[in-house]
Design a protein around this motif. Structure first.
Motif, PDB file in Angstrom:
ATOM      1  N   PHE A  37      -6.423  -5.246  -4.339  1.00 35.46           N
ATOM      2  CA  PHE A  37      -6.646  -3.800  -4.393  1.00 35.46           C
ATOM      3  C   PHE A  37      -8.054  -3.508  -4.892  1.00 35.46           C
ATOM      4  O   PHE A  37      -8.653  -4.310  -5.607  1.00 35.46           O
ATOM      5  N   TYR A  63      -3.601  -1.898 -15.930  1.00 33.83           N
ATOM      6  CA  TYR A  63      -3.056  -2.899 -15.003  1.00 33.83           C
ATOM      7  C   TYR A  63      -2.999  -4.278 -15.664  1.00 33.83           C
ATOM      8  O   TYR A  63      -3.923  -4.682 -16.361  1.00 33.83           O
ATOM      9  N   LEU A 105       5.166  10.330   5.558  1.00 34.23           N
ATOM     10  CA  LEU A 105       4.366   9.692   4.507  1.00 34.23           C
ATOM     11  C   LEU A 105       3.605  10.749   3.701  1.00 34.23           C
ATOM     12  O   LEU A 105       3.562  10.701   2.469  1.00 34.23           O
ATOM     13  N   SER A 162      -2.976  -5.193   9.932  1.00 34.33           N
ATOM     14  CA  SER A 162      -2.867  -3.866  10.504  1.00 34.33           C
ATOM     15  C   SER A 162      -3.527  -2.884   9.540  1.00 34.33           C
ATOM     16  O   SER A 162      -3.318  -2.962   8.341  1.00 34.33           O
ATOM     17  N   LEU A 163      -4.338  -1.994  10.081  1.00 36.36           N
ATOM     18  CA  LEU A 163      -5.092  -1.072   9.235  1.00 36.36           C
ATOM     19  C   LEU A 163      -4.442   0.309   9.272  1.00 36.36           C
ATOM     20  O   LEU A 163      -4.205   0.857  10.332  1.00 36.36           O
ATOM     21  N   LEU A 164      -4.164   0.834   8.093  1.00 36.94           N
ATOM     22  CA  LEU A 164      -3.460   2.118   7.992  1.00 36.94           C
ATOM     23  C   LEU A 164      -4.233   3.084   7.125  1.00 36.94           C
ATOM     24  O   LEU A 164      -4.524   2.781   5.971  1.00 36.94           O
ATOM     25  N   GLU A 165      -4.520   4.251   7.667  1.00 34.18           N
ATOM     26  CA  GLU A 165      -5.138   5.288   6.840  1.00 34.18           C
ATOM     27  C   GLU A 165      -4.036   6.135   6.236  1.00 34.18           C
ATOM     28  O   GLU A 165      -3.161   6.622   6.937  1.00 34.18           O
ATOM     29  N   ILE A 166      -4.088   6.285   4.929  1.00 35.96           N
ATOM     30  CA  ILE A 166      -3.027   7.056   4.277  1.00 35.96           C
ATOM     31  C   ILE A 166      -3.636   8.236   3.505  1.00 35.96           C
ATOM     32  O   ILE A 166      -4.767   8.174   3.051  1.00 35.96           O
ATOM     33  N   ILE A 209      -1.001  -5.913   5.912  1.00 36.04           N
ATOM     34  CA  ILE A 209      -1.340  -4.506   6.142  1.00 36.04           C
ATOM     35  C   ILE A 209      -2.406  -4.100   5.130  1.00 36.04           C
ATOM     36  O   ILE A 209      -2.257  -4.367   3.933  1.00 36.04           O
ATOM     37  N   LEU A 215      -4.079  -0.857   3.526  1.00 37.82           N
ATOM     38  CA  LEU A 215      -3.978   0.592   3.382  1.00 37.82           C
ATOM     39  C   LEU A 215      -5.308   1.106   2.852  1.00 37.82           C
ATOM     40  O   LEU A 215      -5.896   0.517   1.952  1.00 37.82           O
ATOM     41  N   LEU A 270       0.444  -6.568   1.094  1.00 40.32           N
ATOM     42  CA  LEU A 270      -0.248  -5.326   1.404  1.00 40.32           C
ATOM     43  C   LEU A 270      -1.521  -5.344   0.580  1.00 40.32           C
ATOM     44  O   LEU A 270      -1.535  -5.877  -0.518  1.00 40.32           O
ATOM     45  N   VAL A 328      -3.836   3.833  -5.860  1.00 43.86           N
ATOM     46  CA  VAL A 328      -3.683   2.410  -6.191  1.00 43.86           C
ATOM     47  C   VAL A 328      -2.627   2.250  -7.287  1.00 43.86           C
ATOM     48  O   VAL A 328      -1.749   1.385  -7.180  1.00 43.86           O
TER      49      VAL A 328
END
Lengths: 124, 217
Positions: free
Chosen positions: A44, B83, B61, A96-100, A72, A74, A14, A23
């Motif tokens: 990230f 991190y 979600l 695959s592009l996902l807007e969260i 994916i 995000l 991801l 993040v």
């Protein structure tokens, strides 16, 4: 026509472009990955008020185009807004592009590019 | 001879649309049309169902992530400064199926952080708990030999791949809560939404194709 299986079986990570809390949360869930030195590629990008749009676009290009190990991507919806034209014209099968949503920016269906496509489909 | 003359004129028409046979039988056209309309209806119905699933997954979600609110009262920031630059993913994606209808799932090795986080905070409890995993293959695979790290701290510091460790041993409960919320998000709605988006795309193409066919009739 269809890409060979090998073209996406290696896609296992991801990636995330998001605000610091998003993040951090996702890295806490164990998705963070830094490739071995010397390139030390991260999966990230932490976006804050000082981050330039060009930097976001560069990360978007890297995760969607250059890297072949991302399954994916995000992206916080409010950050996707800053590069909306790129997000809406993205049609590749992988990643695959996902807007969260994020803590400070709840999910807004009006902005969701998936739902925009739906409206277009029924608006014809 | 007349047949030969007629066929070039008809050829583009028939080749362009396989459903049209010589473009004469109107009865056949009508039934073709009905069949296509019916097919389109069922495609649209399926599309709306998938859309419903997508919206539900997005809501799920949203509710998970809004409960991941990390309210930090200590004044310390728990962010990117902490991190570990050598982090290795413990949760990865598996893509199954064909390209057009790929299904995403998340796989996690046994030592990945889970939704049921460890509540013990004392260093001694953690040390005893982690010693059996100290020589697991996961650990040796993700920990390249680093001569700069002294032996005393390396065995303790990297005996767990839990990213919570980046923030110290005594982390606020809210951070643990945030972790378990994000684990829940990564394990369920995120791969589900990714799969549904792919499914929607494919159906949109099918619907567009069918509409084009209908227009030609």
């Amino acid at each position: 026509m269809a890409a060979p299986v090998s073209a996406y079986k290696d896609r296992q990570f991801l990636a995330v472009i998001g605000d610091e809390d998003t993040v951090t949360g996702l890295l806490l869930a164990g998705i963070g990955h830094v490739s071995p030195p010397p390139d030390s590629q991260k999966n990230f990008l932490v976006v804050n008020a000082k981050t330039e749009n060009a930097e976001i676009e560069a990360a978007f290009d890297k995760y969607t185009d250059e890297r072949k190990d991302i399954a994916i991507l995000l992206i916080n919806q409010h950050i996707a807004d800053r590069i909306r034209h790129r997000v809406e014209t993205y049609t590749a099968a992988f990643p695959s592009l996902l807007e969260i949503p994020s803590k400070d920016h709840p999910y807004d269906p009006e902005k969701d590019s998936v739902l925009k496509r739906v409206r277009r489909l029924f608006g014809e | 001879m007349t047949d030969v003359q007629a066929s070039p004129a008809l050829a583009p028409h028939t080749i362009a649309d396989g459903h049209l046979r010589a473009g004469t039988a109107t009865g056949a056209d009508a039934s073709d049309r009905d069949a296509l309309v019916e097919q389109l209806d069922s495609l649209l119905e399926r599309y709306l169902n998938t859309l419903d699933m997508y919206e539900k997954a997005q809501q799920m979600l949203t509710s998970i992530l809004s409960s991941a609110n990390f309210n930090n009262r200590s004044g310390l920031r728990y962010g990117q400064d902490h991190y570990d630059e050598r982090m290795q993913a413990t949760r990865t994606i598996t893509v199954a199926g064909e390209e057009s209808k790929a299904a995403f799932s998340v796989s996690a090795p046994k030592d990945a952080p889970t939704t049921s986080t460890v509540t013990k905070d004392s260093p001694s409890a953690n040390a005893t708990e982690e010693s059996p995993t100290g020589d697991s293959p996961q650990e040796s695979a993700t920990e390249p030999e680093d001569p700069k790290v002294n032996n005393a701290s390396s065995s303790d510091r990297y005996s767990s791949t839990d990213p919570l460790r980046w923030f110290g041993i005594l982390v606020p409960p809210a951070l643990r809560q945030a972790q378990s919320s994000f684990v829940a998000a990564v394990e369920e709605p995120i791969p589900e939404i990714a799969t549904l988006i792919k499914d929607l795309r494919k159906q949109e193409i099918d619907i567009g194709r069918l509409r084009k066919q209908l227009k030609k009739l």
